[in-house]
Scaffold this active site. Structure first.
Site, PDB file in Angstrom:
ATOM      1  N   LYS A 110       0.383  -1.082  -0.417  1.00 17.99           N
ATOM      2  CA  LYS A 110      -0.092   0.290   0.237  1.00 17.99           C
ATOM      3  C   LYS A 110       0.689   1.150   0.033  1.00 17.99           C
ATOM      4  O   LYS A 110       1.736   1.571   0.944  1.00 17.99           O
ATOM      5  CB  LYS A 110      -0.894  -0.204   1.441  1.00 17.99           C
ATOM      6  CG  LYS A 110      -1.582   1.293   0.739  1.00 17.99           C
ATOM      7  CD  LYS A 110      -2.557   1.372   1.877  1.00 17.99           C
ATOM      8  CE  LYS A 110      -1.898   3.284   3.375  1.00 17.99           C
ATOM      9  NZ  LYS A 110      -1.908   3.715   2.186  1.00 17.99           N
TER      10      LYS A 110
ATOM     11  N   SER B 229       5.256   6.951  10.689  1.00 17.11           N
ATOM     12  CA  SER B 229       5.388   7.350  12.146  1.00 17.11           C
ATOM     13  C   SER B 229       5.501   6.537  12.841  1.00 17.11           C
ATOM     14  O   SER B 229       5.096   5.600  13.041  1.00 17.11           O
ATOM     15  CB  SER B 229       4.673   8.593  11.990  1.00 17.11           C
ATOM     16  OG  SER B 229       3.448   7.680  12.009  1.00 17.11           O
TER      17      SER B 229
ATOM     18  N   GLU C 141       4.660   6.704  15.478  1.00 22.19           N
ATOM     19  CA  GLU C 141       2.941   6.420  16.390  1.00 22.19           C
ATOM     20  C   GLU C 141       2.058   5.698  15.279  1.00 22.19           C
ATOM     21  O   GLU C 141       1.639   4.401  16.322  1.00 22.19           O
ATOM     22  CB  GLU C 141       2.745   7.860  15.990  1.00 22.19           C
ATOM     23  CG  GLU C 141       1.225   7.941  16.798  1.00 22.19           C
ATOM     24  CD  GLU C 141       0.044   9.493  15.656  1.00 22.19           C
ATOM     25  OE1 GLU C 141       0.783   9.713  15.709  1.00 22.19           O
ATOM     26  OE2 GLU C 141      -1.333   9.562  16.839  1.00 22.19           O
TER      27      GLU C 141
ATOM     28  N   GLU D  36      10.514   0.701  10.598  1.00 20.22           N
ATOM     29  CA  GLU D  36      11.199   1.616  10.263  1.00 20.22           C
ATOM     30  C   GLU D  36      10.472   3.386  10.351  1.00 20.22           C
ATOM     31  O   GLU D  36      10.217   3.527   9.206  1.00 20.22           O
ATOM     32  CB  GLU D  36      11.590   1.742   8.814  1.00 20.22           C
ATOM     33  CG  GLU D  36      13.337   2.564   8.318  1.00 20.22           C
ATOM     34  CD  GLU D  36      13.006   3.544   8.304  1.00 20.22           C
ATOM     35  OE1 GLU D  36      12.934   4.853   8.302  1.00 20.22           O
ATOM     36  OE2 GLU D  36      12.958   3.805   6.379  1.00 20.22           O
TER      37      GLU D  36
ATOM     38  N   CYS E  40      13.729  10.719   7.489  1.00 17.25           N
ATOM     39  CA  CYS E  40      13.528   9.897   8.558  1.00 17.25           C
ATOM     40  C   CYS E  40      15.066   9.881   9.088  1.00 17.25           C
ATOM     41  O   CYS E  40      15.047  10.232   9.718  1.00 17.25           O
ATOM     42  CB  CYS E  40      13.154   8.188   8.767  1.00 17.25           C
ATOM     43  SG  CYS E  40      13.910   6.971   7.408  1.00 17.25           S
TER      44      CYS E  40
ATOM     45  N   GLU F  14      10.341  15.148  15.736  1.00 20.21           N
ATOM     46  CA  GLU F  14      10.675  15.054  14.591  1.00 20.21           C
ATOM     47  C   GLU F  14       9.827  15.875  14.384  1.00 20.21           C
ATOM     48  O   GLU F  14       8.324  15.773  13.330  1.00 20.21           O
ATOM     49  CB  GLU F  14      10.088  13.185  14.030  1.00 20.21           C
ATOM     50  CG  GLU F  14      10.426  13.321  12.423  1.00 20.21           C
ATOM     51  CD  GLU F  14       9.972  12.171  11.786  1.00 20.21           C
ATOM     52  OE1 GLU F  14       9.212  11.340  11.648  1.00 20.21           O
ATOM     53  OE2 GLU F  14      11.254  11.568  11.519  1.00 20.21           O
TER      54      GLU F  14
HETATM   55  P1  NDP Z   1       2.202   7.385   8.253  1.00 16.07           P
HETATM   56  O1  NDP Z   1       3.026   6.826   9.426  1.00 16.07           O
HETATM   57  O2  NDP Z   1       0.331   7.884   8.889  1.00 16.07           O
HETATM   58  O3  NDP Z   1       1.506   6.946   7.619  1.00 16.07           O
HETATM   59  C1  NDP Z   1       2.682   6.167   6.418  1.00 16.07           C
HETATM   60  C2  NDP Z   1       2.129   4.753   6.237  1.00 16.07           C
HETATM   61  O4  NDP Z   1       1.317   4.645   7.122  1.00 16.07           O
HETATM   62  C3  NDP Z   1       0.855   5.819   4.933  1.00 16.07           C
HETATM   63  O5  NDP Z   1       1.047   4.457   3.754  1.00 16.07           O
HETATM   64  C4  NDP Z   1      -0.225   5.275   5.747  1.00 16.07           C
HETATM   65  O6  NDP Z   1      -1.614   5.734   5.314  1.00 16.07           O
HETATM   66  C5  NDP Z   1       0.215   4.093   6.157  1.00 16.07           C
HETATM   67  N1  NDP Z   1      -0.920   4.361   7.442  1.00 16.07           N
HETATM   68  C6  NDP Z   1      -1.245   5.129   8.238  1.00 16.07           C
HETATM   69  N2  NDP Z   1      -2.236   4.273   9.382  1.00 16.07           N
HETATM   70  C7  NDP Z   1      -2.300   3.578   8.900  1.00 16.07           C
HETATM   71  C8  NDP Z   1      -2.310   2.475  10.568  1.00 16.07           C
HETATM   72  N3  NDP Z   1      -3.724   2.401  11.107  1.00 16.07           N
HETATM   73  N4  NDP Z   1      -2.224   0.595   9.799  1.00 16.07           N
HETATM   74  C9  NDP Z   1      -1.051   1.081   8.793  1.00 16.07           C
HETATM   75  N5  NDP Z   1      -0.841   1.430   7.845  1.00 16.07           N
HETATM   76  C10 NDP Z   1      -1.185   3.384   8.191  1.00 16.07           C
HETATM   77  O7  NDP Z   1       2.999   8.740   8.303  1.00 16.07           O
HETATM   78  P2  NDP Z   1       1.970  10.303   8.399  1.00 16.07           P
HETATM   79  O8  NDP Z   1       2.333  10.224   7.015  1.00 16.07           O
HETATM   80  O9  NDP Z   1       0.782  10.534   8.791  1.00 16.07           O
HETATM   81  O10 NDP Z   1       2.580  11.411   8.512  1.00 16.07           O
HETATM   82  C11 NDP Z   1       2.831  11.821   9.627  1.00 16.07           C
HETATM   83  C12 NDP Z   1       3.997  12.063  10.207  1.00 16.07           C
HETATM   84  O11 NDP Z   1       5.268  10.777  10.666  1.00 16.07           O
HETATM   85  C13 NDP Z   1       5.119  12.899   9.360  1.00 16.07           C
HETATM   86  O12 NDP Z   1       4.514  14.065  10.084  1.00 16.07           O
HETATM   87  C14 NDP Z   1       6.355  12.662   9.525  1.00 16.07           C
HETATM   88  O13 NDP Z   1       6.366  12.779  11.377  1.00 16.07           O
HETATM   89  C15 NDP Z   1       6.543  11.280  10.701  1.00 16.07           C
HETATM   90  N6  NDP Z   1       7.050  10.304   8.976  1.00 16.07           N
HETATM   91  C16 NDP Z   1       7.873   9.458   9.800  1.00 16.07           C
HETATM   92  C17 NDP Z   1       8.308   8.723   8.361  1.00 16.07           C
HETATM   93  C18 NDP Z   1       9.801   7.828   8.051  1.00 16.07           C
HETATM   94  O14 NDP Z   1       9.824   7.621   7.187  1.00 16.07           O
HETATM   95  N7  NDP Z   1      10.110   8.265   9.283  1.00 16.07           N
HETATM   96  C19 NDP Z   1       7.737   8.812   6.729  1.00 16.07           C
HETATM   97  C20 NDP Z   1       6.446   9.497   6.594  1.00 16.07           C
HETATM   98  C21 NDP Z   1       5.708  10.065   7.705  1.00 16.07           C
HETATM   99  P3  NDP Z   1      -2.043   6.964   4.761  1.00 16.07           P
HETATM  100  O15 NDP Z   1      -0.682   7.821   4.061  1.00 16.07           O
HETATM  101  O16 NDP Z   1      -3.046   7.022   3.635  1.00 16.07           O
HETATM  102  O17 NDP Z   1      -2.133   7.778   5.683  1.00 16.07           O
END
Ligand code: NDP
Length: 490
Positions: A195, A248, A250, A269, A303, A400
């Site tokens: 996904k 993230s 979270e 990761e 990241c 972050e």
């Molecule tokens: P997320 O962790 O929400 O998104 C990463 C991926 O997980 C996306 O494909 C997202 O889908 C999907 N996802 C969201 N919720 C779930 C769930 N409950 N179960 C499984 N998959 C899920 O990051 P965000 O895009 O919301 O970004 C928020 C913050 O996270 C950023 O501001 C940044 O600080 C951090 N981040 C860190 C990353 C890293 O590589 N360390 C990468 C991205 C974000 P969808 O995109 O549709 O929400």
């Protein structure tokens, strides 16, 4: 006679102006709507729902993609499960051939992929063209090389694939993260349901087309688009044997909790708050370039970004002066322009998050510096920003931000640098700038970071493992280590 020193703003006024050099888009065909890639075909979503994907630099809609629901995800996992038997029994050298073919096709379609990546995500074309796409091709090429050497890679261990891998990726490096996930999974003999992120699905849709061009057996790779809900359906599906997630901390924690006791393999990761440490004997001009590359590359949506600059007190003043001058020469604007250094912020939500974090920095007492630069009228933008007078307790030093925002702290001794660098819940990466090799080794031994770069930053290679400690997650991607999460070793 004293020569009047120019301020960074004055230098910015006198910088060279470049004529616009936009990358052509007339060779790109983005479909008005995309379906789900399941069992080797593009299938209409059972949900009958679609959502728009926009260009964050213009706010214009590029296309509509399908929102996969429970039934769609189930179809994808069933297709991957059906494909697993034949794929895992295929002779390893045949599997390798498919991966080589995918790598070649990414190279052949590199220009198209780079432009789409930039339009959908907002990153400068010079980064998608020179970093994202070549590295994605290199990943497939590298893991193609391992596919028929697994018995040598793990001698006397009888490596076996696990089954269907459920993979969820973020929006900061869409095609590259897809390659990090899919290449080792396929090389090890697994099949995949992936996904992509909600805001950057288009390069994954082009990749679906590449799978068809490569005549990859149907169902070996399946791509389901959607939001977080679709991601949670993928990872929780009982047919999935291995989950790989980048995103993230979270959401990573949520996934880990939800998988507890399921027996599924998991690699995470997650986020980071890397320290980029500059000692007084470092070559300052090179260090400035490394700092800029560390935090302003990809608008700081990285990241492993060097978001905390730790600078030795004795050189803080000259280093910051050079850094401010360099910041004033960065070009912000049209991501498709080949001279652009800072592109658009990936989404409105991310922009609001950055603005909130920056406001907290000002409120807590840090001093902000932003170069003079005009922001485009439409789209999501944020100026390259640096904060001095930062205390370790400030949110901008702990959390972050995932944007072009650097927090500067100082230290006096190497021991203090190590202590401050490790004073974070994260542990993904770090950088050390010094003339002394022995100091690099001394620092690297003491830092809790998956990667420590020496006199450089943000360098990636498919043969080099990447991953974190503490809240940055666990498991390694890249290199021989990157195969382990996808194999059972008897
Ligand atoms: P997320 O962790 O929400 O998104 C990463 C991926 O997980 C996306 O494909 C997202 O889908 C999907 N996802 C969201 N919720 C779930 C769930 N409950 N179960 C499984 N998959 C899920 O990051 P965000 O895009 O919301 O970004 C928020 C913050 O996270 C950023 O501001 C940044 O600080 C951090 N981040 C860190 C990353 C890293 O590589 N360390 C990468 C991205 C974000 P969808 O995109 O549709 O929400």
């Amino acid at each position: 006679m004293a020569i009047a020193k120019k301020t960074p703003a004055e230098i910015a006024i006198h910088r060279f102006e470049y004529a616009p050099a936009p990358e052509a888009t007339d060779h790109i065909k983005v479909e008005p709507r995309y379906s789900l890639f399941i069992g080797g075909r593009m299938l209409e979503p059972h949900s009958k729902k679609r959502f728009p994907t926009i260009n964050p630099a213009t706010e214009e809609q590029l296309s509509e993609v399908a929102e996969a629901d429970e039934v769609d995800v189930d179809h994808a996992v069933v297709a991957a499960d059906k494909a697993f038997g034949p794929w895992s029994r295929l002779s390893p050298s045949r599997r390798a051939r498919y991966l080589f073919r995918i790598s070649r096709l990414i190279q052949e379609r590199a220009r198209e992929l780079a432009v789409v990546e930039t339009m959908d995500g907002g990153k400068p074309i010079k980064e998608s063209r020179d970093v994202d796409i070549p590295l994605a091709a290199a990943h497939f090429f590298y893991y193609a090389g391992w596919a028929d050497k697994l018995d040598w890679a793990f001698p006397n261990r009888k490596p076996r694939p696990l089954g269907v891998a459920g993979q969820v990726i973020p929006w900061n490096f869409p095609l590259l993260m897809l390659a990090w996930k899919i290449a080792p999974a396929l090389a090890a003999g697994n099949t995949v349901v992936l996904k992509p992120a909600e805001t950057t699905p288009l390069s994954a849709m082009l990749f679906a087309d590449i799978c068809r061009q490569a005549e990859l057996p149907p169902g070996t790779v399946n791509i389901v688009t959607g939001a977080g809900k679709t991601g949670s359906l993928v990872v929780s599906h009982p047919g999935v044997r291995k989950v790989a997630f980048t995103g993230s901390t979270e959401v990573g924690k949520l996934i880990q909790r939800s998988l507890a006791g399921s027996g599924k393999r998991l690699t995470l990761e997650l986020g980071g708050k890397a320290a980029n440490i500059v000692f007084e004997d470092a070559p300052l001009d090179a260090a400035v370039e490394g700092i800029v590359n560390g935090i302003y590359f990809n608008q700081g949506h990285v990241c492993c970004a060097g978001s905390r600059l730790l600078v030795q007190e004795s050189i803080a003043e000259p280093l910051l002066e050079k850094l401010k001058v360099r910041l004033s020469t960065l070009r912000l604007g049209d991501p498709l322009d080949k001279n652009t250094d800072i592109g658009a912020i990936n989404s409105k939500a991310q922009l609001e998050k950055i603005e909130g974090m920056v406001a907290s920095g000002i409120e807590e007492g840090a001093e902000i510096y932003q170069p003079e630069c005009k922001l485009p009228d439409r789209g999501y933008w944020f100026k390259p920003t640096l904060f001095t007078n930062v205390s370790q307790s400030y949110r901008i030093a702990r959390e972050e931000i995932f944007g072009p925002v650097l927090s500067v702290l100082t230290f006096r001794t190497p021991a203090e640098a190590v202590e401050k660098a490790n004073n974070t819940p994260y542990g993904l990466s770090a950088g050390v700038w010094t003339d002394k090799g022995s100091r690099i080794l001394w620092m690297a031994e003491r830092m809790r970071a998956g990667v420590v770069w020496a006199n450089t930053f943000n360098r990636f290679d498919p043969s080099s493992p990447f991953g974190g400690y503490k809240e940055s997650g666990f498991g390694r991607e890249g290199g021989l280590h990157g195969l382990l999460p996808y194999l059972e070793l008897n």
